[in-house]
Design a protein around this motif. Structure first.
Motif, mmCIF file in Angstrom:
data_model
loop_
_atom_site.group_PDB
_atom_site.id
_atom_site.type_symbol
_atom_site.label_atom_id
_atom_site.label_comp_id
_atom_site.label_asym_id
_atom_site.label_seq_id
_atom_site.Cartn_x
_atom_site.Cartn_y
_atom_site.Cartn_z
ATOM 1 N N HIS A 86 -9.688 -4.117 4.584
ATOM 2 C CA HIS A 86 -9.313 -5.053 5.689
ATOM 3 C C HIS A 86 -10.540 -5.449 6.342
ATOM 4 O O HIS A 86 -11.400 -4.754 6.859
ATOM 5 N N THR A 91 -0.197 3.475 10.598
ATOM 6 C CA THR A 91 -0.754 3.147 9.447
ATOM 7 C C THR A 91 -2.007 4.261 9.333
ATOM 8 O O THR A 91 -2.642 4.549 10.308
ATOM 9 N N GLU A 107 -6.746 -8.597 4.291
ATOM 10 C CA GLU A 107 -6.568 -7.637 3.287
ATOM 11 C C GLU A 107 -7.209 -8.338 1.883
ATOM 12 O O GLU A 107 -6.705 -9.423 1.415
ATOM 13 N N ASP A 127 -7.945 -9.194 10.212
ATOM 14 C CA ASP A 127 -7.436 -8.182 9.477
ATOM 15 C C ASP A 127 -7.048 -8.568 8.065
ATOM 16 O O ASP A 127 -5.978 -8.383 7.719
ATOM 17 N N ARG A 131 -7.979 -6.953 -1.925
ATOM 18 C CA ARG A 131 -7.384 -5.865 -2.895
ATOM 19 C C ARG A 131 -8.351 -5.914 -4.067
ATOM 20 O O ARG A 131 -8.515 -6.996 -4.621
ATOM 21 N N ASN A 187 0.792 -1.441 0.011
ATOM 22 C CA ASN A 187 -0.110 0.109 0.088
ATOM 23 C C ASN A 187 0.893 1.303 -0.055
ATOM 24 O O ASN A 187 1.605 1.403 1.063
ATOM 25 N N VAL A 247 -8.631 -1.159 -1.198
ATOM 26 C CA VAL A 247 -8.102 -2.049 -0.438
ATOM 27 C C VAL A 247 -8.864 -2.187 0.823
ATOM 28 O O VAL A 247 -9.301 -1.189 1.329
ATOM 29 N N THR A 258 -7.478 -2.719 10.261
ATOM 30 C CA THR A 258 -6.755 -1.507 9.622
ATOM 31 C C THR A 258 -7.633 -0.650 8.688
ATOM 32 O O THR A 258 -8.724 -1.260 8.431
ATOM 33 N N ASN A 302 -9.522 1.328 5.531
ATOM 34 C CA ASN A 302 -9.606 0.738 4.109
ATOM 35 C C ASN A 302 -9.666 2.180 3.326
ATOM 36 O O ASN A 302 -9.674 3.128 3.622
#
Lengths: 785, 477
Positions: free
Chosen positions: B341, A572, B330, B328, B332, A545, B339, B208, B210
């Motif tokens: 999560h 993050t 990921e 979490d 894509r 990313n 993206v 996380t 997005n």
């Protein structure tokens, strides 16, 4: 006795006849300008002694004198000269006054208003093609009005010059006439005659001359009059010198008298007025109009040159003004830019050039430093050619020509690079490690940096060595120099390691992006100096990313600025609690803190201030690895005026009222009129700046606005006309009162002459009667015989 | 000595007097005819300079007036557009509520979908409204429609092609007023929340953040069903190929009650013969299905765990296997820049999980999505459908907020423009009065001047005539 009587009678008759003749001459010339009344003077004729008695023999006409006051005449001549000058000045100034077309005609003033009004209209709807054409057309109308005014003023001056030759030939005619009259008067006097009418004629000629030129007279022998114009002898008794029109060493019209050296500084008479108009009034006014036009061009082009046309950045652009070979060595390129015949001055400063990748929209800003005393044409060409995807050359006319590579465009605007983190030093996909210390770095010869690339895989070891030869001063190594050494290292290239610079920090990066990219800093003698000690032994990895940084908005702050963005911790975007990005200005002052931790939706916009907004994409940023990026913003992209001087992306061409015009390709295609700083069709920010040209005080116009300066020119011209007119009027009154005084002495009053007529008629009759009586006496005597 | 007057001189004096007075008369006449006191700069140089400066200032105020008028025009157009939009959104909200009525038939839903299509088309028209040549809701990219339809995969989406920059009007000396509303602020979803899940499958957001735009479907695929051992004569149908359950699900067969239940799903009675027992469907609480062949069931209670194995995909091509412990994970879709999560621990069934990204969607896609939901092209069951409609309803509320906010901004701008107009007009009036004082003739004064000049001229002429007539000659006979 008898004969005496006859003689006495005859003399009386003849005297009366003479007197009657003089009266008749006076009456006849009652309407002759400059005629001086003549008066007959009588005297008794010599008496005869007869037988011890003195017997009167009657009357004799002694002479005919004209009533004249020479001092008064000279006053009149000099006032006539003043009036002649004022009259011609007034003629010229009235013509000029009419040229302005003020207060309510088609004038530069109303065209200025129209121009700025149409720019204002366009600013309310910059996409409107009709308003755009209207704005360009009103610019054309404004420039033609300037041209028209200039041509008009030039014509006034030229007409005065043409009239000057006519007037000078009149001067020569008068001079010849005066010289001739001098001769004739001398001859008459030699014959014992009193040449009254010749005197009058000469006075008339002198008065005529006074209307054309001011002079002084000198009395010569035999009543000859010499004429001196500003100390130069025009007439010396019998000889007249010719006056000629020529030009002086400044190229201005001047007069010369043949045989005399130097120019004749005539100030009075029609010629004085013509010289005043053609030498100073007209040219001064033209100079002021030129100054007005010049400042309009300069100020408008300063704004316009840094704009972006409706169609987006340029792919090619040719300068309007040619570079001249000042030192005549056959090459243009060695000329100092500030002394290459360009119409506007160049100052020290920086020119920003943006090259846009048309496909991705990425903007790369480059700065070209311009020095008034050092930058040559070749230096400028080199600087432009050093910019990626942009090249420059000089065409056959000496004009600079810029061309961008295919797929790229360029402009000189202050717009913002929308993606300032091109190298990915701020949470990019590459493995990135920034130096903790800033340049200058006190390196020593042989200092090293050791890395292992892909430590968990191929584990390629790498050592970069810094040598004295690589630096200007190795103990004060700059970030750029260090980056150049690393990027020039073949082993680093092979291992896929590059160095980039942000501010004064060096960033080591993998050349590729992604989580698979990694390197480990193993050590080296340069580690401590560069502030990389914290990272020794740690592996830095890339990420899938990438934190996409996007900037929007237009910088509204004052002065150029560089903002540096740094995270406050590792984390993050949108995820880590407390994660924020601090924004520092060039002086290191923190101006803003952007919360990008938990709760922030990656990609949404945050206000930075000064009109700028930023968004961050999803990804990790690291304060430990010194992640940072810089955003350069400029207030004035061209502090040097080099664009204006060269005429690159100018609105107006030319440099004065005669040459001012609108750039031809803009007239042909109004979409080339720059209206924005960004290229967006609805962005009218540049037009608003252009409107400021109308309202701001300009230093070289004495702090006046363009409109005020123009108003002053018109007001001054009006004042000149009004004051000349009133001076002329009062002078004319003075002349007429002088004329009145002259008339009191020299004028003919018909009534008076009629009285004289009766008087002399009666004398004549009486004399005739006397002769009759004498005759009768004789008859009486004869009858005795 | 008495003053001698020459005949020529006296004639010239008469002439001079007449000429002078004629000049005055002509000047007064010019002023009357033109109504102007200053006809050329020399008539009053300082007055001319002042009147020129006033003319410049008047031109300035004229410009401000025009800009204000243009601003009011576009503000009014935008306002009426947004008022319409507000009405349309209220209508849409009512229609959503109507369509959530469980008794609706599919054909009713179809007709409601058509209405949503209509509202969407009308809103799109408003989003692309123009004043003159400019699109009002496109930021400074106002030369092309800001909202454009593009094909993304197999669906039509509306994307914002404008920008978020302000257009400014100069409405006073140094006063620039922003005049446009970037459409994304009004028709986009302006909340800065993270991604939201439709709660169909039990998929939730990961730890996380997005990244993505508008909406996305997460495809949760059922790959296989693992049955526990010791089954009392029951088996999977087709090896579990038609099941939709995911994760561990406890199956409880209560022999005494004759019921069967999956997880916390509804209990169903086990039918007896002669019913066909070869394909009995049990559902868990999320609607995940398990097909069981009970034809061999001989009775007896049983408790065991069935596990639905599955995988997830965002782009429909790359699937990631789920182990239902990922908190979490990921996912894509690089082509669309998404993206995501996700937390898979709560996943209980397969299906398409609708994910909405905060701050980046728009009302047009929302309405298109509504129409699509009602047409039920994805084959959602009523449970899924209601869940989706509920989500959409909330988003419509947000959009209504956006439009109202826009109306508020427009209203305050309109007020500023009107007050600026008042001010400019009063300044203009003031300047016009000043200019008129400077430049225009005062008629009373000029009429008086005219009369006076006329009178003096006549007097000069009369006295001149008398002077000319008197001569000694008249009396000499």
């Amino acid at each position: 006795m008898t004969s005496i009587g006859y003689n006495t009678g005859l003399r009386a008759l003849l005297s009366s006849q003479f007197a009657l003749n003089t009266v008749g001459h006076n009456i006849s010339n009652a309407n002759t300008l400059g005629y001086s009344r003549q008066q007959i003077h009588f005297g008794t004729s010599s008496p005869l002694a007869s037988r011890g008695v003195l017997i009167g023999t009657g009357v004799n006409a002694l002479d005919v004198q004209r009533g004249v006051d020479q001092l008064l005449n000279r006053r009149i001549f000099s006032q006539v000269s003043v009036s002649g000058s004022l009259q011609t000045q007034l003629g010229g100034m009235t013509e000029i006054e009419a040229l302005f077309g003020e207060p309510e005609g088609n004038s530069v003033g109303s065209m200025l208003d129209d121009f700025f009004t149409s720019i204002s209209e366009l600013s309310t709807a910059p996409e409107d093609a009709i308003l755009r054409t209207g704005a360009v057309q009103s610019a054309v109308a404004l420039t033609s009005q300037f041209n028209l005014l200039d041509t008009g003023l030039e014509n006034v001056v030229q007409d005065r010059r043409a009239e000057l030759s006519t007037k000078v030939s009149e001067v020569n005619d008068f001079a010849t006439k005066i010289a001739q009259l001098n001769v004739r008067i001398g001859e008459s006097l030699a014959n014992g005659l009193s040449p009254n009418d010749l005197y009058d004629e000469r006075d008339r000629a002198l008065r005529g001359l006074a209307g054309i030129v001011d002079f002084k007279t000198v009395q010569g022998p035999n009543d000859a009059i010499g004429v001196l114009v500003a100390g130069n002898t025009l007439v010396s008794s019998a000889h007249a010198n010719r006056m000629t029109v020529t030009t002086d060493n400044t190229g201005k019209t001047a007069l010369q008298v043949v045989g005399a050296s130097g120019f004749v500084p005539v100030t009075g008479g029609a010629i004085g007025g013509l010289l005043e108009v053609s030498r100073s009034l007209g040219p001064d006014l033209r100079g002021q109009i030129d100054q007005l036009a010049r400042n309009l061009i300069l100020e408008s082009n300063r704004v316009h040159s840094v704009g972006v046309p409706a169609g987006g950045p340029f792919t090619s652009l040719t300068a309007q003004n040619s570079i001249k070979d000042r030192d005549q060595d056959g090459s243009l390129r060695d000329e100092l830019l500030s002394n290459s015949g360009l119409p506007f001055d160049i100052s020290n400063g920086v020119l920003s050039v943006n090259v846009t990748n048309m496909e991705s929209g990425d903007v790369v800003r480059s700065e070209i430093a311009i020095s008034k005393t050092h930058t040559t044409v070749q230096d400028l060409l080199d600087s432009v050619n050093a910019i990626d995807n942009l090249s420059a050359d000089i065409d056959g006319f000496g004009r600079l020509r810029l061309i961008s590579n295919a797929g790229h465009g360029f402009d000189f605007s202050s717009r913002i690079d929308p993606s300032p983190d091109a190298e990915g030093t701020f949470g990019g996909g590459r493995a990135t490690l920034g130096s903790g210390a800033s340049a200058p770095f006190a390196l020593a010869d042989g200092d090293t940096l050791s890395l292992t690339v892909d430590p968990s895989g191929a584990a390629v070891p790498l050592t970069v060595t810094f040598a004295t030869a690589d630096f200007d001063e190795i103990s004060e190594a700059t970030a750029d120099e260090i980056a150049a050494v690393i990027n020039g290292d073949s082993a680093a290239q092979a291992a896929g390691i590059v160095a980039n610079v942000v501010g004064e920090q060096v960033y080591l990066q993998s050349i590729s992006s992604g989580a698979t990219q990694s390197f480990r800093l193993d050590g080296g003698t340069a580690v401590a100096t560069m502030g990389l000690g914290f990272a020794v032994g740690t592996t830095t990895t890339g990420q899938d990313n990438t934190v996409d940084v996007e900037i929007q908005g237009l910088y509204t702050g004052a002065g150029d600025e560089v903002f540096t963005f740094r995270p406050n911790m590792d984390g993050t975007i949108g995820t880590t609690p407390g994660l924020a990005i601090d924004v520092f200005d060039a002086s290191g002052e923190r101006i803003s803190t952007l919360e990008v931790g938990v709760g922030y939706q990656p990609g949404s916009e945050l206000e930075i201030g000064e009109g700028l907004r930023v968004s961050f994409g999803l990804g990790e940023i690291s304060a430990t690895n010194n992640d940072a990026f810089e955003l350069e913003v400029v207030d004035d992209p061209d502090t040097t005026d080099v664009l204006v001087a060269l005429g690159l992306n100018s609105l107006f061409v030319g440099s004065d009222a005669e040459t001012i015009g609108v750039r031809e390709d803009i007239v042909a295609d109004p979409s080339l009129l720059s209206s924005s700083k960004t290229g967006s069709s609805g962005d009218s920010s540049l037009l608003l700046d252009l409107l400021d040209v109308d309202s701001k005080g300009i230093g070289s116009l004495g702090g006046a606005t363009i409109g005020q300066f123009y108003g002053n020119i018109v007001g001054d011209t009006g004042f000149e006309v009004a004051s000349t007119n009133s001076a002329l009027q009062s002078n004319d009154i003075l002349i007429s009162s002088l004329d009145l005084r002259r008339d009191q002495v020299a004028g003919v009053n018909v009534d008076e002459e009629l009285v004289d007529l009766l008087q002399y008629e009666q004398s004549f009759a009486a004399a005739a009667q006397f002769i009759t009586v004498v005759n009768q006496l004789n008859d009486e005597l004869l009858s005795l015989i | 000595m008495t003053l001698r007057i020459s005949t020529l001189g006296s004639f010239q004096q008469v002439l001079l007097g007449i000429r002078g007075n004629q000049g005055l008369l002509i000047r007064a006449q010019e002023q009357v005819a033109s109504g102007r006191r200053i006809l050329r700069p020399s008539d009053d140089p300082t007055g001319t300079a002042r009147s020129l400066s006033l003319t410049r200032q008047l031109a300035d105020t004229g410009r401000f007036k025009e800009a204000i008028t243009a601003g009011l025009t576009s503000t009014n157009t935008a306002t009426s557009g947004l008022e319409d939009a507000s009405g349309l959104l209220a209508e849409a909200r009512a229609l959503v509520l109507q369509s959530m009525n469980g008794t609706l038939q599919q054909e009713d839903r179809e007709s409601l979908a058509a209405e949503f299509d209509l509202i969407r088309a009308q809103l799109l028209e408003i989003g692309n409204v123009r004043a003159g040549d400019r699109y009002l809701f496109g930021g400074t990219k106002s030369g092309a429609p800001p909202w454009q339809e593009v094909r993304v995969g197999d669906e039509t989406r509306v994307v914002y092609r404008g920008n978020e920059e302000q257009q400014f009007l100069r409405i006073g000396p140094g006063v620039d007023l922003p005049v446009n509303l970037p459409g994304i602020d009004i028709f986009g979803l302006s909340s800065h929340s993270g991604a939201r899940f439709s709660n169909l499958t039990g998929l939730a957001g990961g730890t996380t953040a997005n990244e993505g735009q508008g909406h996305a479907d997460v495809i949760l695929r059922h790959d296989a069903t693992l049955a526990p051992g010791g089954l009392p004569g029951i088996a999977l149908v087709n090896g579990g190929a038609g099941d939709t359950l995911l994760g561990d699900n406890e199956l409880v067969i209560d022999a005494a009650a004759g019921t069967i239940r999956l997880g916390a799903g509804p209990q169903i009675s086990i039918p007896g013969p002669p019913e066909d027992l070869s394909d009995i469907v049990v559902e868990n609480e999320s609607g995940g299905t398990l097909h069981l062949d009970l034809s061999g069931y001989a009775g007896g209670s049983f408790t065991g765990t069935f596990t639905g194995q599955g995988s997830a995909s965002l782009d429909g091509s790359t699937f990631v296997a789920l182990d239902f412990t990922q908190t979490d994970l990921e996912l894509r879709d690089d082509a669309r820049g998404i993206v995501l999560h996700v937390d898979t621990t709560g996943v209980e069934r397969a299906g398409k999980e609708l994910v909405t990204f905060g701050g980046t969607g728009n009302v047009f896609d929302l309405l298109a999505g509504l129409a699509g939901d009602l047409r039920n092209e994805e084959g959602l069951d009523s449970h899924e459908l209601l869940g989706r409609l509920d989500d959409r309803l909330e988003e419509i509320g947000k959009n209504q907020q956006g439009v109202l906010l826009g109306l508020g901004v427009l209203g305050s701008r309109s007020q500023r423009l009107i007050s600026a107009e008042d001010r400019v007009q009063s300044v203009e009036l003031q300047l016009e009065t000043l200019l008129s004082n400077e430049r225009d003739a005062d008629f009373a004064e000029v009429a008086l001047d005219l009369a006076r000049a006329d009178l003096t001229l006549q007097t000069a002429q009369a006295s001149g005539a008398r002077l000319i007539q008197t001569s000694l000659l008249n009396f000499l006979r």
